[in-house]
Design an enzyme around this catalytic site. Structure first.
Site, PDB file in Angstrom:
ATOM      1  N   CYS A   9      36.250  91.040  59.847  1.00 29.18           N
ATOM      2  CA  CYS A   9      36.853  90.044  60.739  1.00 29.18           C
ATOM      3  C   CYS A   9      36.316  90.338  62.141  1.00 29.18           C
ATOM      4  CB  CYS A   9      38.380  90.053  60.656  1.00 29.18           C
ATOM      5  SG  CYS A   9      39.202  91.517  61.306  1.00 29.18           S
ATOM      6  N   ARG A  15      43.309  91.151  60.202  1.00 27.80           N
ATOM      7  CA  ARG A  15      42.983  90.568  58.899  1.00 27.80           C
ATOM      8  C   ARG A  15      42.223  91.502  57.978  1.00 27.80           C
ATOM      9  NH1 ARG A  15      40.078  85.289  61.130  1.00 27.80           N
ATOM     10  NH2 ARG A  15      39.443  86.860  62.644  1.00 27.80           N
ATOM     11  N   ASP A 115      42.765  83.829  62.700  1.00 25.86           N
ATOM     12  CA  ASP A 115      43.079  85.099  63.355  1.00 25.86           C
ATOM     13  C   ASP A 115      44.485  85.040  63.952  1.00 25.86           C
ATOM     14  OD1 ASP A 115      43.028  87.543  64.601  1.00 25.86           O
ATOM     15  OD2 ASP A 115      41.202  87.151  65.750  1.00 25.86           O
TER      16      ASP A 115
END
Length: 149
Positions: A9, A15, A115
């Protein structure tokens, strides 16, 4: 065969560490790690991500964010990203890796996973749900590839 998986990520604090631990939970025989395109190097998991994960009996303890590199990419059989733009960024870093880069949400209609960094707990919960679903789908697909039920 995919035995070593890298999850990517941006900051490697929300994440990808969650996705890494979920993949390990659902497919314990895999080697799974995570990294970030703009990693907050040396930082632990985001407190909100860790709290949501903990509420689902998943520990992000001892996570340490690290930066992606071409060298790191070469160590893995499969690289899973959260967003399509991450695929493009990885191809800029290591163009030869393109054939082994896919979305973490590949089995969920090529879904991008947003996100949640610096957003509400509800945002983290929603992202956790997407990550868990995608991790289960990847585990099923990888089991099928290996001839396991």
């Amino acid at each position: 065969m995919f035995n070593k998986i890298l999850v990517v990520c941006v900051g490697n604090v929300c994440r990808s560490p969650t996705a890494e631990r979920l993949l390990k939970r659902f497919h314990p025989s895999l080697t799974v790690a995570s990294a970030g395109l703009g990693a907050l190097v040396g930082k632990g998991a985001d407190p909100a991500a860790a709290s949501v994960a903990s509420a689902h009996d998943l520990s992000l303890e001892n996570h340490c964010a690290r930066q992606i590199s071409a060298r790191l990419c070469r160590e893995y059989d499969l690289i899973l990203t959260m967003e399509k733009r991450h695929i493009a960024a990885l191809c800029d870093i290591a163009p030869e890796m393109r054939s082994k880069v896919m979305l973490f949400g590949h089995w969920d209609s090529e879904r991008e996973i947003p996100d949640p960094y610096r957003k509400s707990r509800d945002a983290f919960e929603a992202v956790y749900t997407l990550l868990e679903r995608s991790a289960r789908q990847w585990a099923q697909a990888l089991n099928a590839e290996q001839g396991k039920p």
